[in-house]
Design a protein around this motif. Structure first.
Motif, PDB file in Angstrom:
ATOM      1  N   HIS A 350     -11.213 -15.178  92.691  1.00  0.00           N
ATOM      2  CA  HIS A 350     -10.328 -16.171  93.301  1.00  0.00           C
ATOM      3  C   HIS A 350      -9.771 -17.120  92.238  1.00  0.00           C
ATOM      4  O   HIS A 350      -8.570 -17.445  92.245  1.00  0.00           O
ATOM      5  CB  HIS A 350     -11.091 -16.957  94.365  1.00  0.00           C
ATOM      6  CG  HIS A 350     -10.232 -17.903  95.155  1.00  0.00           C
ATOM      7  ND1 HIS A 350      -9.473 -17.494  96.228  1.00  0.00           N
ATOM      8  CD2 HIS A 350      -9.999 -19.234  95.012  1.00  0.00           C
ATOM      9  CE1 HIS A 350      -8.805 -18.522  96.723  1.00  0.00           C
ATOM     10  NE2 HIS A 350      -9.112 -19.597  95.996  1.00  0.00           N
ATOM     11  N   ASP A 352      -9.374 -16.460  89.114  1.00  0.00           N
ATOM     12  CA  ASP A 352      -8.438 -15.700  88.289  1.00  0.00           C
ATOM     13  C   ASP A 352      -7.066 -15.647  88.947  1.00  0.00           C
ATOM     14  O   ASP A 352      -6.025 -15.751  88.284  1.00  0.00           O
ATOM     15  CB  ASP A 352      -8.989 -14.295  88.070  1.00  0.00           C
ATOM     16  CG  ASP A 352      -8.516 -13.674  86.768  1.00  0.00           C
ATOM     17  OD1 ASP A 352      -7.864 -14.383  85.980  1.00  0.00           O
ATOM     18  OD2 ASP A 352      -8.789 -12.485  86.544  1.00  0.00           O
ATOM     19  N   LYS A 353      -7.070 -15.505  90.263  1.00  0.00           N
ATOM     20  CA  LYS A 353      -5.813 -15.410  91.002  1.00  0.00           C
ATOM     21  C   LYS A 353      -5.101 -16.761  91.079  1.00  0.00           C
ATOM     22  O   LYS A 353      -3.872 -16.835  90.930  1.00  0.00           O
ATOM     23  CB  LYS A 353      -6.092 -14.886  92.418  1.00  0.00           C
ATOM     24  CG  LYS A 353      -4.870 -14.758  93.305  1.00  0.00           C
ATOM     25  CD  LYS A 353      -5.259 -14.222  94.682  1.00  0.00           C
ATOM     26  CE  LYS A 353      -4.057 -14.146  95.612  1.00  0.00           C
ATOM     27  NZ  LYS A 353      -4.449 -13.675  96.967  1.00  0.00           N
ATOM     28  N   LYS A 354      -5.849 -17.830  91.296  1.00  0.00           N
ATOM     29  CA  LYS A 354      -5.246 -19.138  91.551  1.00  0.00           C
ATOM     30  C   LYS A 354      -4.978 -19.958  90.285  1.00  0.00           C
ATOM     31  O   LYS A 354      -4.041 -20.756  90.248  1.00  0.00           O
ATOM     32  CB  LYS A 354      -6.150 -19.945  92.491  1.00  0.00           C
ATOM     33  CG  LYS A 354      -6.312 -19.341  93.873  1.00  0.00           C
ATOM     34  CD  LYS A 354      -4.997 -19.360  94.636  1.00  0.00           C
ATOM     35  CE  LYS A 354      -5.177 -18.821  96.049  1.00  0.00           C
ATOM     36  NZ  LYS A 354      -3.958 -18.968  96.867  1.00  0.00           N
TER      37      LYS A 354
END
Length: 563
Positions: A350, A352-354
């Motif tokens: 999460h 890494d994505k945000k």
């Protein structure tokens, strides 16, 4: 060694000459200069504290971890195998206070989860503050609502000061002390309420909740675990080397205290009984990390509009509850750690994505380790038992009365210290050192007690200069600690239960904790054998964030792990 600025000027001059001569393009010139520049500050610093995680468990179970959680930290980050909570009273509040203050109890003032005031003899909880209440939740006297008892500041406080309060510091935990003591004086803490299962804050931090928190709580995510079973995650053979249930859970009356466990309540509906039961198992940690994700999204952590770093502190409480109940040698503790590993992998994904993990610095440690249960220790031919503090104090006062003719000279046990009635003693023309010495001499002969240090010794620093003496001196605070400090024997602890275990000693099983730091731009991956301390975290983060170290910080910068 030449300074960085001198080397940069020399390099710039050299590269400029090459550029003038036509050997380097403008782009190559910029690239060469940037190689010499220190990396930019992290957009987000994530501090993870696993409550009650011994270093030994990381090493013992590491081959079973998945790819994205603990193994990612071990392979992509710096891991210190000889890291310690370097004070003698290894308890939750004390350990959490050390992480971001870089200070020991003699400075930060948090000497235990709770203690007895030497003047009033009133019970003091580490984060209690009757000036504040929980927001939208019931508040009882003594509940943890603010950092008023913490006497020093944190890295997060220094960061907010340096950025004009534009940096955000958000901390989250199942326990109030886990969140509040990481948040420092100016951060914002959220903690899980055992009565409702909500993550709440207090009026110390805010007068109303942000919209993202209200939206999260409205969904009642804590109720989805009702009726669920905690079964073993791995194949039964994976737990073959763990302690047998009948060793750590002796007796027929505890025959049902085994996996699988069902999370429910007598009422048949989610209620306070159910919410509290969730702490002993994997689900409170899952809820904590889910709420942390909501905070990352709702507060836009790591994407600060002011272009400054943010800090997210997450204290994961349940491993402590599991180890207290069954011991770190149990299948339950083993399985819980494997489940936590998978949760961390999802949490990192999460982030890494945000935010991007290349922009994020992640640090993981623990507030203390854990000894084995006395039953398991004795099964392995070790001297281990529990000390009944009430019985010890009764015996001590009988001894002092027979010696001095005065009743109840030892007023309270505020483990591991004893409070003494100096006023009564000195009214008879006696010196306090006589009383202290009598208590110390009695204590070291009592079963389970290894040593005792008096207030006179501690105030003057006249205690043994060995490792135990050093750790106990750091753990004693002259304003709030008791008058005789006890050192228990290895594998013993204060308690009256007939099962489970506890912590709080200066021995390696309680002090040796994980310390892992991962951040592509700032950290050199590898296994480091150098001795390190949890108090080293604060100055290291301050260095990376380029802010002033906290006022009480005593640790060193972990320079060997820095790029």
């Amino acid at each position: 060694m030449k300074s960085l600025s001198f080397r940069r000027r020399l390099l710039t001059a050299s590269i400029a000459a090459s550029l003038f001569s036509g050997f380097l393009s403008t782009q190559a010139f910029a690239a060469e200069i940037n190689k010499e520049l220190p990396p930019s500050k992290p957009k987000l610093v994530v501090v993870l504290v696993v409550d009650g995680l011994p270093q030994e468990q990381i090493q013992r179970y590491r081959d079973q971890f998945g790819e994205g959680g603990f193994k990612r930290l071990l392979t992509q980050g710096a891991w210190y195998s000889d890291a310690h909570q370097a004070h003698g009273v290894t308890l939750t509040a004390v350990g959490h206070s050390a992480v971001l203050t870089g200070a020991y109890p003699y400075q930060h003032g948090i000497i235990s989860n709770g203690w007895i005031d030497p003047v009033t003899l009133a019970n003091v909880y580490c984060t209690e503050d009757n000036k504040h209440t929980y927001l939208g939740e019931d508040t009882k006297p003594g509940d943890g609502t603010s950092p008023a008892n913490l006497k020093v500041n944190t890295v997060g406080d220094e960061l907010r000061y340096a950025t004009g309060n534009q940096s955000k510091v958000i901390t989250i935990s199942g326990k109030d002390r886990g969140a509040i003591l990481l948040a420092g004086k100016t951060g914002t803490a959220y903690m899980m309420m055992k009565k409702t299962g909500n993550f709440a804050s207090s009026t110390y931090y805010m007068q109303s909740y942000p919209a993202w928190r209200e939206q999260y709580v409205a969904g009642k995510p804590q109720d989805k675990y009702y009726g669920q079973r905690w079964n073993l995650l791995l194949d039964e053979k994976a737990y073959a080397n763990d302690a047998k249930d009948e060793v750590i859970i002796p007796g027929p009356k505890r025959a049902n205290d085994r996996l699988p466990m069902i999370y429910a309540s007598q009422s048949g509906n989610p209620d306070a009984e159910y919410y509290e039961s969730l702490f002993t198992g994997p689900y409170v940690d899952e809820m904590t990390l889910e709420f942390a994700k909501a905070a990352v999204d709702g507060e836009k952590l790591g994407n600060n509009a002011a272009g400054v770093p943010d800090v997210l502190g997450v204290s994961l409480s349940s491993h402590d509850y599991v180890n207290h109940r069954w011991g770190p040698e149990s299948r339950m503790s083993h399985d819980h750690l494997q489940r936590l590993d998978r949760m961390l992998a999802k949490f990192f994904a999460h982030l890494d994505k945000k935010v991007g993990m290349d922009n994020t610095l992640v640090l993981l440690t623990a507030d203390h380790g854990f000894p084995n249960t006395p039953e398991f220790a004795r099964d392995n031919h070790l001297d281990a038992a529990r000390i009944d503090g009430k019985e010890m104090m009764n015996a001590l006062n009988q001894h002092l009365q027979s010696k001095f003719g005065l009743e109840k000279l030892a007023t309270k046990l505020s483990s591991p210290t004893i409070l003494l009635d100096y006023k009564k003693f000195e009214s008879k023309g006696l010196k306090r050192e006589e009383l202290e010495n009598a208590v110390a001499e009695f204590s070291i002969k009592y079963p389970g007690i290894a040593d005792a240090f008096t207030r006179t010794q501690l105030e003057s620093g006249n205690i043994p200069k060995n490792q135990i003496g050093k750790l106990m001196q750091r753990a004693w605070n002259r304003q709030v600690s008791g008058d005789v400090m006890l050192v228990i024997k290895p594998y013993w602890y204060f308690g009256t239960d007939d099962h489970g275990t506890s912590h709080g000693s200066p021995y390696r099983y309680d002090t040796n904790v994980p310390l892992m730091i991962m951040g592509k731009q700032w950290i050199k991956p590898g296994a480091y054998g150098q001795e390190a301390a949890v108090v080293d975290i604060a100055p290291t983060l301050a260095h990376i964030l380029r802010v002033r170290p906290p006022a009480g910080s005593e640790g060193r910068i972990l320079v060997e792990a820095l790029k």
